[in-house]
Design a protein around this motif. Structure first.
Motif, PDB file in Angstrom:
ATOM      1  N   ASP A   2      -3.706  10.783  15.998  1.00  0.00           N
ATOM      2  CA  ASP A   2      -2.572  11.057  16.876  1.00  0.00           C
ATOM      3  C   ASP A   2      -2.811  10.436  18.255  1.00  0.00           C
ATOM      4  N   VAL A   3      -1.857  10.674  19.159  1.00  0.00           N
ATOM      5  CA  VAL A   3      -1.906  10.040  20.484  1.00  0.00           C
ATOM      6  C   VAL A   3      -3.121  10.503  21.279  1.00  0.00           C
ATOM      7  N   SER A   4      -3.431  11.799  21.221  1.00  0.00           N
ATOM      8  CA  SER A   4      -4.566  12.317  21.989  1.00  0.00           C
ATOM      9  C   SER A   4      -5.880  11.707  21.512  1.00  0.00           C
ATOM     10  N   GLU A   5      -6.025  11.549  20.190  1.00  0.00           N
ATOM     11  CA  GLU A   5      -7.234  10.927  19.649  1.00  0.00           C
ATOM     12  C   GLU A   5      -7.301   9.450  20.025  1.00  0.00           C
ATOM     13  N   ALA A   6      -6.144   8.792  20.050  1.00  0.00           N
ATOM     14  CA  ALA A   6      -6.107   7.387  20.453  1.00  0.00           C
ATOM     15  C   ALA A   6      -6.528   7.233  21.916  1.00  0.00           C
ATOM     16  N   CYS A   7      -6.119   8.172  22.744  1.00  0.00           N
ATOM     17  CA  CYS A   7      -6.494   8.132  24.165  1.00  0.00           C
ATOM     18  C   CYS A   7      -8.011   8.280  24.335  1.00  0.00           C
ATOM     19  N   ILE A   8      -8.622   9.105  23.487  1.00  0.00           N
ATOM     20  CA  ILE A   8     -10.079   9.275  23.542  1.00  0.00           C
ATOM     21  C   ILE A   8     -10.777   7.969  23.158  1.00  0.00           C
ATOM     22  N   LEU A  58      -8.020   2.463  15.342  1.00  0.00           N
ATOM     23  CA  LEU A  58      -6.643   2.521  15.827  1.00  0.00           C
ATOM     24  C   LEU A  58      -5.693   1.656  15.001  1.00  0.00           C
ATOM     25  N   ALA A  59      -6.202   1.099  13.898  1.00  0.00           N
ATOM     26  CA  ALA A  59      -5.408   0.155  13.104  1.00  0.00           C
ATOM     27  C   ALA A  59      -4.152   0.783  12.501  1.00  0.00           C
ATOM     28  N   ASP A  60      -4.189   2.090  12.260  1.00  0.00           N
ATOM     29  CA  ASP A  60      -3.052   2.750  11.605  1.00  0.00           C
ATOM     30  C   ASP A  60      -2.087   3.417  12.578  1.00  0.00           C
ATOM     31  N   LEU A  61      -2.287   3.192  13.865  1.00  0.00           N
ATOM     32  CA  LEU A  61      -1.356   3.775  14.841  1.00  0.00           C
ATOM     33  C   LEU A  61       0.036   3.182  14.683  1.00  0.00           C
ATOM     34  N   PRO A  62       1.085   4.013  14.647  1.00  0.00           N
ATOM     35  CA  PRO A  62       2.447   3.483  14.567  1.00  0.00           C
ATOM     36  C   PRO A  62       2.913   2.956  15.926  1.00  0.00           C
ATOM     37  N   PRO A  63       3.802   1.952  15.942  1.00  0.00           N
ATOM     38  CA  PRO A  63       4.246   1.205  14.760  1.00  0.00           C
ATOM     39  C   PRO A  63       3.176   0.227  14.283  1.00  0.00           C
ATOM     40  N   LYS A  64       2.901   0.283  13.010  1.00  0.00           N
ATOM     41  CA  LYS A  64       1.845  -0.525  12.401  1.00  0.00           C
ATOM     42  C   LYS A  64       2.413  -1.869  11.960  1.00  0.00           C
ATOM     43  N   PRO A  65       1.775  -3.013  12.233  1.00  0.00           N
ATOM     44  CA  PRO A  65       0.467  -3.186  12.889  1.00  0.00           C
ATOM     45  C   PRO A  65       0.584  -3.572  14.365  1.00  0.00           C
ATOM     46  N   VAL A  67       0.769  -2.013  17.302  1.00  0.00           N
ATOM     47  CA  VAL A  67      -0.121  -1.414  18.292  1.00  0.00           C
ATOM     48  C   VAL A  67      -1.523  -1.993  18.164  1.00  0.00           C
ATOM     49  N   ALA A  68      -2.022  -2.081  16.930  1.00  0.00           N
ATOM     50  CA  ALA A  68      -3.372  -2.603  16.703  1.00  0.00           C
ATOM     51  C   ALA A  68      -3.483  -4.051  17.156  1.00  0.00           C
ATOM     52  N   LEU A  69      -2.451  -4.850  16.897  1.00  0.00           N
ATOM     53  CA  LEU A  69      -2.482  -6.254  17.312  1.00  0.00           C
ATOM     54  C   LEU A  69      -2.413  -6.389  18.831  1.00  0.00           C
ATOM     55  N   ALA A  70      -1.586  -5.550  19.452  1.00  0.00           N
ATOM     56  CA  ALA A  70      -1.502  -5.579  20.921  1.00  0.00           C
ATOM     57  C   ALA A  70      -2.851  -5.209  21.543  1.00  0.00           C
ATOM     58  N   LEU A  71      -3.497  -4.187  20.984  1.00  0.00           N
ATOM     59  CA  LEU A  71      -4.818  -3.786  21.485  1.00  0.00           C
ATOM     60  C   LEU A  71      -5.843  -4.890  21.256  1.00  0.00           C
ATOM     61  N   THR A  72      -5.769  -5.552  20.109  1.00  0.00           N
ATOM     62  CA  THR A  72      -6.686  -6.659  19.824  1.00  0.00           C
ATOM     63  C   THR A  72      -6.550  -7.747  20.877  1.00  0.00           C
ATOM     64  N   TYR A  73      -5.302  -8.091  21.207  1.00  0.00           N
ATOM     65  CA  TYR A  73      -5.079  -9.118  22.226  1.00  0.00           C
ATOM     66  C   TYR A  73      -5.608  -8.682  23.592  1.00  0.00           C
ATOM     67  N   LEU A 189      -5.068 -16.532  19.819  1.00  0.00           N
ATOM     68  CA  LEU A 189      -5.514 -17.119  18.550  1.00  0.00           C
ATOM     69  C   LEU A 189      -6.224 -16.086  17.689  1.00  0.00           C
ATOM     70  N   ILE A 190      -7.127 -15.321  18.289  1.00  0.00           N
ATOM     71  CA  ILE A 190      -7.866 -14.303  17.543  1.00  0.00           C
ATOM     72  C   ILE A 190      -6.917 -13.234  16.995  1.00  0.00           C
ATOM     73  N   THR A 191      -5.924 -12.852  17.788  1.00  0.00           N
ATOM     74  CA  THR A 191      -4.946 -11.857  17.333  1.00  0.00           C
ATOM     75  C   THR A 191      -4.158 -12.370  16.133  1.00  0.00           C
ATOM     76  N   ILE A 192      -3.774 -13.638  16.172  1.00  0.00           N
ATOM     77  CA  ILE A 192      -3.047 -14.237  15.045  1.00  0.00           C
ATOM     78  C   ILE A 192      -3.917 -14.251  13.790  1.00  0.00           C
ATOM     79  N   MET A 193      -5.188 -14.611  13.954  1.00  0.00           N
ATOM     80  CA  MET A 193      -6.085 -14.670  12.798  1.00  0.00           C
ATOM     81  C   MET A 193      -6.353 -13.271  12.234  1.00  0.00           C
TER      82      MET A 193
END
Length: 257
Positions: A2-8, A58-65, A67-73, A189-193
């Motif tokens: 959830d959001v609180s766990e993601a914040c941690i 955090l890969a399964d955080l909605p909206p998937k994917p 959030v995970a890609l934005a964090l990766t970037y 580039l890394i985010t795309i890959m």
């Protein structure tokens, strides 16, 4: 999660980056080049590995994917901005050694520091997860090998080789670009890959990072050689291919013209 766990998880990454920055500032006061080289590499890969451990959660955080890609970037760009002066990838260090830009001693120093930092990051993040700050941390801490290879061994090998080749080709092509601009290009580039190959191999293309993320898989005798081939050999071949094409074949073709 959830959001609180993601914040941690985000908090853990932020603290890790601040601690790493403080350690690197202290290390830069050393006048011994070998010590400086070793600890810059160690702290650099430590930060990358520790943060990637948390990003994977955090890969399964909605909206998937998305959030995970934005964090990766964002996190990749922050690594580039906060870790100047270190290579942070054994395949890149191997490429520099093949080019003759670093000596065998420096290559060994960098590589040993990178794998040491990878192991320390694994132990550090496991310790944090065992504190049980989130249910996801506790659950993941108890897991063993997560089997990141979700395709055939041959396809996984080719994917990691191609990703490494693309990364090093981009670094070579834009070597003279403004560093702050290049950081965002590499992060994109890394985010795309990761988007294209993350579900098949994890899109890691960094031997030390792969070792930190999947150390329990490397520890299994029946899987060791497969993981060695995909996550260590393939990225190194990709980086060397760029060197051979860029520094050897292309100049030869130009001279023949």
């Amino acid at each position: 999660m959830d959001v609180s766990e993601a914040c941690i998880s985000l908090f853990v990454m932020a603290v890790t980056m601040m601690v790493t920055a403080g350690c690197r500032r202290l290390v830069r006061q050393s006048h011994k080049s070998n010590i400086l080289c070793f600890f810059l590499e160690l702290t650099g890969i430590f930060q990358i590995c520790a943060c990637t451990h948390e990003i994977c959660l955090l890969a399964d955080l909605p909206p998937k994917p998305h959030v995970a890609l934005a964090l990766t970037y964002v996190i990749t760009a922050l690594h580039g901005l906060t870790l100047p002066g270190s290579i942070n990838n054994p395949s890149s260090s191997f490429q520099l050694f093949c080019k003759g830009r670093i000596t065998a001693k420096t290559w060994w120093l960098q590589t040993s520091a990178q794998f040491t930092g990878a192991v320390l990051a694994h132990l550090y993040i496991k310790l944090i997860w065992m504190l049980g700050m989130t249910s996801v941390h506790l659950k993941t801490a108890a897991e063993n090998c997560s089997t990141p290879i979700q395709t055939t061994l041959a396809k996984a090998f080719v994917l990691e080789l191609l990703f490494s080749l693309l990364l090093h080709l981009t670094l070579q092509t834009f070597e003279s670009m403004n560093p702050n601009t290049k950081v965002h290009l590499i992060a994109m580039l890394i985010t795309i890959m990761v988007y294209e190959g993350g579900h098949l191999t994890g899109a890691i293309f960094n031997p030390a990072l792969a070792f930190s993320l999947h150390i329990s898989c490397f520890a299994e005798p029946e899987k060791f050689w497969n993981y060695l081939l995909v996550y260590w050999v393939a990225p190194c071949i990709g980086s060397v291919l760029v060197f051979l094409v860029w520094d050897e074949i292309l100049p030869l073709l130009h001279r023949q013209r």
